[in-house]
Design a protein around this motif. Structure first.
Motif, short mmCIF file in Angstrom:
data_model
loop_
_atom_site.label_atom_id
_atom_site.label_comp_id
_atom_site.label_asym_id
_atom_site.label_seq_id
_atom_site.Cartn_x
_atom_site.Cartn_y
_atom_site.Cartn_z
N ARG A 1 0.82 -1.20 0.00
CA ARG A 1 0.00 0.00 0.00
C ARG A 1 0.86 1.26 0.00
O ARG A 1 0.58 2.23 -0.70
CB ARG A 1 -0.92 0.00 1.23
N ILE B 1 2.41 1.78 -3.51
CA ILE B 1 1.48 2.22 -4.54
C ILE B 1 1.07 3.67 -4.28
O ILE B 1 0.91 4.46 -5.21
CB ILE B 1 0.26 1.26 -4.62
N GLU B 2 0.97 4.03 -3.01
CA GLU B 2 0.63 5.42 -2.69
C GLU B 2 1.76 6.36 -3.14
O GLU B 2 1.52 7.41 -3.72
CB GLU B 2 0.38 5.55 -1.18
N VAL C 1 1.56 6.86 -6.85
CA VAL C 1 0.58 7.87 -7.28
C VAL C 1 1.17 9.27 -7.06
O VAL C 1 1.11 10.13 -7.94
CB VAL C 1 -0.76 7.72 -6.51
N MET D 1 -4.43 2.64 -7.58
CA MET D 1 -4.57 2.52 -6.12
C MET D 1 -5.80 1.65 -5.80
O MET D 1 -5.76 0.83 -4.89
CB MET D 1 -4.75 3.93 -5.55
N ASN E 1 1.52 0.41 -11.85
CA ASN E 1 1.52 -0.35 -10.60
C ASN E 1 2.79 -1.19 -10.47
O ASN E 1 3.38 -1.28 -9.39
CB ASN E 1 0.28 -1.26 -10.51
N GLN F 1 -5.48 6.82 0.54
CA GLN F 1 -5.65 5.45 1.04
C GLN F 1 -7.11 5.01 0.98
O GLN F 1 -7.39 3.80 0.98
CB GLN F 1 -5.13 5.34 2.47
N HIS G 1 -7.60 2.96 -2.02
CA HIS G 1 -7.13 1.59 -1.82
C HIS G 1 -8.17 0.79 -1.04
O HIS G 1 -8.51 -0.34 -1.41
CB HIS G 1 -5.80 1.65 -1.07
#
Lengths: 260, 260
Positions: free
Chosen positions: A30, A33-34, A37, A47, A92, B45, B48
């Motif tokens: 997580r 991937i954050e 972005v 996301m 990703n 988040q 997600h």
């Protein structure tokens, strides 16, 4: 789903994540991937897609199941046998496993090509730069002089000497339409996807149902172990791999695994 | 999970989404949460988390199962019986069901309070404005003069005359730590969450395992139908609801439902 279940408060760098946390890999995924972005590598929808993947990973038990390890081994053998293997990298993949992708490319002598569903020059440049920062010597995807038949223009665009000419393509986290179009072109496809029922693994020659954070290094490890074996041995590994059984095993685990 | 499975190319407004698309609700949910991030309502988040939810919704069959409808009815009865009901709104709730939340609040005479896990003044202001645009007359959460015991400061902050004093709280998509802390305060909790095994529904008095897009209007519809019934009838509906059975039914559907 809760809004932030098991999320750490605020983490500036992934080294701050507690490695002994029971959901460390989920937190790491997580976080990466954050960051992707924020850096402009990953589309906002990436996301969301990663969130979907994380639910399937939770149901799988957040581990590499045996059938996924067999798939990773078959993928390694397939790549070692390939004439023109290419690893397709989207936003990703770049955010989650940049260094691991470069290592796999080196281990099997594959090209890396940036290939985006939501294609913009800025995102391609950002991803190429990110991959180079993580050790890539050469990154395809900028020439964009060929089209995959059967897809609309922007989504079809590839390099003529890259994905277009490849015999084997690794397409982690690939869109279903594109996976099907590549299949129609006769490519041997290696797909990494956490939902065994989505179209990409369904059309793959080698579907690896595993978190990409575990799967890519695992294929590399198998490739290093298999390097130097004769073609007959590698071909036997590929022939023995049963894609239907692997998909069934993953679905069974999602259905019947212990949830915590 | 594929990066963009079933995502439309680019959609400027949700009215452009094809209502006859087999995954319309999933597209709508994703579009609204993406807009929520762009508008500053929703933390990155949250995108997600919504992705995780969408995987569970897919496994549930993307429909309100019978036990979730029973939970929605029990939730409506609980809210109609409440003295000081409050609906807690975070960035995902505001993005996904702003108008629907206002309608529920009106139907059961509940207060609305903005309550964020990643609390910033900008996000609280943006969410309050968004709720007012969707018809809210009064929005709590700005006074921030009380603390939920057992949580770190920023996450504990609530209004003294809002969540702190409430007898019944609706906490859709709530973080597990906070759901547990509210439970320890003796609040009657109504939780909406797509994963029946996550902590929030596990501690809820009324866990609604359903997509919030379907669940909130469904509670409202039950509340309108039950409005005017005597207390005894409402109390019987609450007493008959079996939270364990509802959680088990949702898990069974996730395990055994037909996937497409």
């Amino acid at each position: 789903m809760t809004e932030y279940d098991s999320a750490p408060a605020e983490v500036g760098h992934e080294a701050e994540l507690p490695e002994d946390h029971p959901r460390y890999q989920d937190l790491l995924t997580r976080h990466r991937i954050e960051e992707g972005v924020k850096k402009g590598l990953t589309h906002l929808q990436g996301m969301h897609a990663e969130g979907r993947g994380s639910a399937f990973d939770y149901l799988l038990g957040e581990e590499t199941i045996e059938s996924a390890d067999e798939a990773a081994r078959a993928a390694a053998a397939t790549l070692l046998l390939a004439e023109r293997p290419v690893i397709s990298v989207n936003g990703n993949v770049a955010a989650l496993v940049p260094e691991e992708t470069v290592e796999l490319a080196n281990a099997v002598d594959a090209a890396i090509e940036v290939n985006l569903f939501n294609r913009t020059p800025e995102r391609i440049d950002a991803i190429e730069a990110h991959l180079r920062e993580h050790g890539a010597q050469s990154v395809k995807g900028q020439t964009a002089d060929a089209q995959i038949p059967g897809l609309e223009h922007a989504r079809a665009t590839v390099d003529a000497d890259g994905i277009y000419a490849a015999d084997v393509v690794v397409v982690p986290l690939e869109d279903g339409d594109r996976a099907e179009a590549l299949d129609r072109m006769g490519k041997t496809e290696i797909v990494v996807d956490l939902n065994p029922l989505s179209r990409s693994p369904q059309v793959a020659d080698v579907p690896i149902v595993d978190n990409i954070i575990r799967a890519v290094p695992n294929v590399t490890a198998h490739a290093r172990e298999l390097a130097g074996r004769d073609e007959e041995t590698l071909e036997a590994i590929v022939a023995e791999f049963d894609r239907e059984a692997a998909l069934d095993a993953a679905e069974a685990r999602i259905r019947n695994g212990e949830l915590s």
